[in-house]
Design an enzyme around this catalytic site. Structure first.
Site, PDB file in Angstrom:
ATOM      1  N   CYS A 196      30.709  13.924  18.839  1.00  0.00           N
ATOM      2  CA  CYS A 196      31.298  14.881  19.782  1.00  0.00           C
ATOM      3  C   CYS A 196      31.192  14.422  21.231  1.00  0.00           C
ATOM      4  CB  CYS A 196      30.632  16.250  19.626  1.00  0.00           C
ATOM      5  SG  CYS A 196      28.879  16.274  20.107  1.00  0.00           S
ATOM      6  N   GLN A 197      30.407  13.381  21.512  1.00  0.00           N
ATOM      7  CA  GLN A 197      30.180  12.976  22.894  1.00  0.00           C
ATOM      8  C   GLN A 197      31.455  12.494  23.579  1.00  0.00           C
ATOM      9  OE1 GLN A 197      26.992  10.157  22.617  1.00  0.00           O
ATOM     10  NE2 GLN A 197      25.475  11.688  22.050  1.00  0.00           N
TER      11      GLN A 197
END
Length: 491
Positions: A238-239
């Site tokens: 998700c970064q």
């Protein structure tokens, strides 16, 4: 048929050589009602077929000494080992203690002994036939159940099958420390595969969930190495999407992380599970004008796909964390309902039982003196704005979670890597310890976070999904799978 004497140590017996492979692994399951022990081949099983020296050769040796097996063997006067084509059955008998009177017709059981139970051992790992866990299609399991459980004698095969829930195979991608998988743990779900590139996260996963995780870059994973599965779950990194990573969001490394969704899609297309679940930050829907969610919709168009945003505290969690949930189904559309708990849980609810007996309680970063001084100005529910500018200057664009002190009676903000933002408990001039952060994510005392560094342990928690969100998804996915198999819907 081989007869064994009563044993106080447990079950120990050897077989003729080449019957099973020495060194192969197995697991066993205990049915307390029928007093059976069913041992299934499992390459990751805790039991190992050892060896017994016989002259110049060795024979395979089973040596099972768990408390439950010892009690079953101690209750018997003798045992008989029956080697069948697909399994080994150890019958346990207890002799009758009464006098047989003259002219009295007796049964074989009265003369020989009363059967007290069975220990069923299936072929060791590597055999073609896998007895495995019971499923609706495993008729041999029900036949065995009929023979060994008296209460099953009078029931029809249909009734018996309805009493056993189906078992669904699950594969996990981008597994991390296993927070999503932990929330999906259920007697009806059997995890057959998991993968993550982080060795520390894999160690945590093995400690809490199982040895089936592979430490590997998913871009190099061959779909053929993944067992057939009913369900695939996972949260692609998700970064590359998250606003919490705003400083690096436009860098090349973030762009590469966003492309990992291609490997999730590739594996789903190859394995064709009944259902897949993607969890990510809400920005997954909107990043680059919806490029990444559209990849899912276009490349997996054979699935009915639903998209929801779920807030942790609305489904029983302790934080305001929001997650994008994408569910694809080939068994009918699976929609998550809008949900909001009438009573919202607070930081106090999460942390009230967290103490030094928790495994990671001592895992906490010590602040520098100037940081500790800045912390002392922040009131419960406050943040960096409470700190005088001459003590610790901040810019106008500083995130509201910097130097955030939790409040006992409020919901916690999203738990990321709290060390980087100095997130504090309601009391004390320090950041959260790892156990406190885990509890806010909904993890219980049994969950142990492993890692070579403190930062690694903190990051593993910050990368995960909350237990409340995971369990919320699990319920509706499991209900759909059960409805599809006309099985008992989970409650």
């Amino acid at each position: 048929m081989k007869t064994l004497k009563k044993s106080l140590r447990g079950l120990t017996f050897s077989l003729e050589k080449d019957t099973v492979e020495i060194g192969s692994h197995f697991n066993y399951y205990i049915n307390t009602t029928s007093r059976d022990i069913i041992i299934s081949p499992d390459k990751n099983g805790k039991g190992t077929v050892s060896r017994k020296k016989c002259g110049k050769t060795y024979k395979p040796l089973y040596d099972i000494r768990s408390k439950e097996v010892r009690e079953l063997c101690q209750a018997a006067d003798y045992m008989q080992v029956e080697v069948l084509e697909n399994k080994i059955v150890v019958h346990t008998f207890k002799k009758q203690r009464h006098i047989i009177q003259r002219n009295h017709i007796v049964s074989i059981e009265e003369l020989v002994g009363r059967k007290t139970g069975e220990i069923v051992i299936c072929k060791a790992a590597g055999a073609e036939w896998d007895f495995g866990r019971p499923t609706l299609a495993n008729d041999e399991y029900f036949e065995s159940l009929c023979r060994t459980v008296p209460s099953y004698y009078k029931k029809s095969i249909k009734q018996k099958k309805n009493e056993i829930k189906a078992i669904y195979n699950v594969a996990s991608l981008f597994s991390g420390a296993g927070l999503l998988d932990y929330s999906f743990m259920d007697p009806q779900f059997k995890f057959v595969y998991a993968v993550d590139f982080d060795p520390d996260a894999c160690d945590t996963y093995r400690e809490n969930i199982g040895d089936h995780i592979v430490c590997q870059d998913i871009r190099t994973v061959d779909s053929e190495t993944i067992p057939n599965t009913d369900l695939i779950i996972g949260g692609p990194c998700c970064q590359g999407y998250s606003n919490a990573n705003r400083r690096d969001i436009d860098k090349e490394t973030a762009a590469k992380k966003r492309l990992l969704i291609d490997d999730y899609i590739r594996i789903v297309k190859d394995k064709k599970p009944k259902v897949f679940v993607i969890e990510n930050v809400p920005q997954f829907y909107t990043k680059e004008h919806g490029l990444y969610i559209n990849k899912v919709l276009e490349n997996l168009s054979e699935y009915e796909i639903t998209c929801n945003t779920v807030t942790d505290c609305s489904v029983g969690g302790y934080t305001s964390r929001k997650r994008a949930i994408v569910i694809g189904s080939r068994i009918g559309k699976i929609e998550l309902p809008d949900a909001k708990f009438a009573t919202v849980k607070t930081v106090h609810d999460a942390l009230k039982d967290v103490d030094a007996t928790w495994f990671n309680y001592a895992d906490v970063s010590a602040p520098r003196k100037e940081t500790e001084a800045a912390m002392s100005y922040v009131k419960p529910g406050g943040n960096w704005k409470d700190i005088p500018p001459e003590i610790h200057p901040f810019g106008a664009d500083t995130h509201s979670d910097r130097f955030r002190r939790l409040s006992w009676n409020e919901v916690a903000p999203t738990i990321v890597n709290w060390r980087k933002i100095c997130m504090m408990p309601p009391e004390g001039n320090r950041i959260l310890n790892v156990s406190e952060a885990a509890a806010l994510m909904g993890l219980d005392k049994k969950f142990k976070i492993l890692g070579k560094t403190l930062n690694s342990k903190q990051q593993q928690i910050g990368n995960g999904v909350t237990q409340a969100i995971g369990k919320f998804i699990k319920k509706y996915v499991l209900d759909a799978l059960n409805y599809n198999t006309q099985n008992i819907v989970s409650v």
